[in-house]
Write an enzyme that holds these catalytic residues in place. Structure first.
Site, PDB file in Angstrom:
ATOM      1  N   GLU A   1     -32.965  40.228 -58.274  1.00  0.00           N
ATOM      2  CA  GLU A   1     -32.014  39.761 -59.278  1.00  0.00           C
ATOM      3  C   GLU A   1     -31.873  40.755 -60.420  1.00  0.00           C
ATOM      4  O   GLU A   1     -30.829  40.811 -61.077  1.00  0.00           O
ATOM      5  CB  GLU A   1     -32.456  38.395 -59.810  1.00  0.00           C
ATOM      6  CG  GLU A   1     -31.342  37.648 -60.529  1.00  0.00           C
ATOM      7  CD  GLU A   1     -31.711  36.206 -60.805  1.00  0.00           C
ATOM      8  OE1 GLU A   1     -30.841  35.335 -60.614  1.00  0.00           O
ATOM      9  OE2 GLU A   1     -32.853  35.939 -61.212  1.00  0.00           O
TER      10      GLU A   1
ATOM     11  N   HIS B   1     -48.680  40.581 -36.942  1.00  0.00           N
ATOM     12  CA  HIS B   1     -48.300  40.033 -35.651  1.00  0.00           C
ATOM     13  C   HIS B   1     -46.830  39.627 -35.618  1.00  0.00           C
ATOM     14  O   HIS B   1     -46.416  38.854 -34.746  1.00  0.00           O
ATOM     15  CB  HIS B   1     -49.205  38.851 -35.312  1.00  0.00           C
ATOM     16  CG  HIS B   1     -50.641  39.229 -35.201  1.00  0.00           C
ATOM     17  ND1 HIS B   1     -51.225  39.606 -34.017  1.00  0.00           N
ATOM     18  CD2 HIS B   1     -51.601  39.351 -36.157  1.00  0.00           C
ATOM     19  CE1 HIS B   1     -52.493  39.917 -34.237  1.00  0.00           C
ATOM     20  NE2 HIS B   1     -52.745  39.770 -35.522  1.00  0.00           N
TER      21      HIS B   1
ATOM     22  N   LYS C   1     -22.091  29.756 -59.661  1.00  0.00           N
ATOM     23  CA  LYS C   1     -22.360  28.685 -60.615  1.00  0.00           C
ATOM     24  C   LYS C   1     -21.058  28.080 -61.131  1.00  0.00           C
ATOM     25  O   LYS C   1     -20.916  26.850 -61.234  1.00  0.00           O
ATOM     26  CB  LYS C   1     -23.181  29.210 -61.787  1.00  0.00           C
ATOM     27  CG  LYS C   1     -24.632  29.488 -61.486  1.00  0.00           C
ATOM     28  CD  LYS C   1     -25.344  29.920 -62.759  1.00  0.00           C
ATOM     29  CE  LYS C   1     -26.809  30.179 -62.540  1.00  0.00           C
ATOM     30  NZ  LYS C   1     -27.501  30.582 -63.792  1.00  0.00           N
TER      31      LYS C   1
END
Length: 460
Positions: free
Chosen positions: A289, A315, A429
């Protein structure tokens, strides 16, 4: 007590060169000076948090008064308001803290962090909580974050229905000292409220009451956390632009060089310690960010941070790190001094695949696997470095937080972007506010509705 950064394996054929490093020294001095200049102008409040005695007193006094009153503490927040408290709980409280019996927790409460608005999670948590013994921390600097405010309204409705006027006793706000929607409610209704300084952004706020209050409520030594952060701040600032003496500067410059000069823009943070696993998620927000931005000339820049965990991801992801595209750096987080922990019994001596493990320890195995992975990556020309802490305790965790936050500030200067804003999340937003009917966002709703909508011909 120490934090050390070993970046030997960043200098590999096809990766950072000695010439890169030498040439970057002057550029880093400029970045350091720019960061210090912003701090001098009062813009970078995160650097002041370790020495802010008033904020520390707010936190410790509230925690002391709350001691013994609550069995459960719930954080309502998202992003920087949630990732920091989660990382501190995982690092500095025993494993599976919330599952430990009350007596074994020494009377300290459980800590729940509701970092989303998924109704399944929220409703199930509310049903399981003993509301009469639960304290809710509403963490939002602006008091306008849609997700956190939705959480608050749901919780407030339940508290009002159960406790009436006494509902406010179950709430504390952590918010801006003057602005936003929560502060007037706190004043009008006598809700306890702690401060997020106006010049401290959300993802840099873990050393403010955002992180300190939840930590203090579950018994973490927050004074030691701040002391470790202050030690690292001083260590980096007093280096005065000298790259070789500044661990935050070295981290930032090496990551930037690997990306800008050699195309390695994916930055993996890989703790080899379960207590530090959630710091990788916290780092992802901090790095992404802050640095994923559009420069003034319109160029998009920024690294892509990736979390991993050793030895678990040996793994899975390590196969990609070893043989996939050569576009990554890996930073290992190591903890010194655990080689003697977890003795492995010498059993099944007639089974070679088991016998060699006997007489060693789990701590030694984990550390050897980290060193082996770092060596294997280097052997394949894959740059990596190792950040080692002497212990996972409040002092060292505080230092780690400050190192990565200050490195982010330096990296913003190196990338030529503002590391302290987030314009890329604002449009989503605004669309959300418009669709939810928030006053003042009719234009955003109209813009969203003018976008191409789902086409039935393009669904399967």
């Amino acid at each position: 007590m120490a934090l050390t950064l070993d970046y030997t394996n960043m200098f590999l054929p096809g990766a950072v060169t000695d010439a890169d490093w030498a040439e970057s020294a002057g550029r880093f001095r400029g970045a350091h000076a720019a960061v210090m200049g912003k701090h001098g102008r009062g813009e970078l409040g995160f650097l002041d948090l370790p020495a802010d005695a008033a904020l520390l007193a707010q936190t410790t006094q509230f925690a002391a008064a709350a001691r013994g009153k609550w069995t459960d503490v719930v954080v309502l927040g998202i992003g920087g308001s949630a990732l920091g408290p989660i990382a501190l709980r995982t690092a500095l409280r025993p494993f599976a803290w919330n599952a430990i019996p009350d007596a074994a927790r020494g009377g300290q409460p459980r800590l729940h962090v509701l970092d989303n608005v998924d109704p399944d999670t929220i409703l199930a948590t509310m049903e399981a909580l003993p509301l009469e013994r639960t304290l809710f921390l509403v963490i939002s600097k602006s008091g306008g974050t849609a997700e956190t405010m939705a959480q608050y309204l749901l919780v407030r409705g339940a508290l009002d229905a159960r406790f009436g006027a006494r509902a406010v006793e179950h709430l504390v706000f952590v918010t801006d000292p003057e602005k936003g929607s929560l502060r007037p409610i706190a004043r009008a209704q006598n809700v306890a409220a702690l401060d997020i300084p106006a010049n401290v952004g959300g993802r840099f706020s873990v050393l403010a009451p955002v992180g300190l209050l939840p930590a203090a409520l579950i018994g973490i030594d927050v004074a030691a956390l701040l002391a470790g952060a202050e030690d690292m701040r001083r260590r980096c600032v007093e280096a005065d632009g000298e790259l070789g003496a500044n661990p935050a500067g070295a981290f930032a410059v090496l990551q930037w060089l690997a990306h800008a000069r050699h195309g390695r823009g994916i930055h993996v943070l890989m703790p080899y310690a379960d207590p530090l696993r959630d710091f990788a998620a916290w780092f992802v927000q901090l790095w992404a960010e802050s640095l994923g931005k559009i420069q003034p000339d319109g160029t998009s820049v920024g690294p892509t941070p990736v979390p991993a965990l050793g030895a678990t991801d040996q793994h899975s992801q390590v196969q990609l790190f070893m043989e996939g595209p050569a576009d990554k750096t890996v930073t290992f987080l190591a903890v010194a001094g655990r080689e003697g922990r977890g003795p492995i019994p010498a059993l099944h001596g007639d089974v070679p695949d088991l016998a060699y493990l006997g007489g060693h320890t789990l701590g030694a195995l984990l550390d050897i696997e980290r060193r082996a992975t770092a060596g294997a990556l280097a052997a394949r020309g894959r740059p990596n470095m190792t950040l080692t802490v002497d212990a996972v305790d409040p002092w060292h965790v505080g230092g780690l937080i400050m190192l990565l936050e200050l490195a982010t500030a330096y990296a913003g200067e190196l990338y030529g972007v503002n590391a302290f804003d987030q314009p890329g999340v604002e449009l989503g937003k605004r669309f959300t506010y418009g669709m939810m009917g928030r006053p003042g966002f009719d234009a955003a709703r109209a813009e969203f509705e003018g976008l191409p909508q789902s086409d039935p011909r393009r669904r399967v």
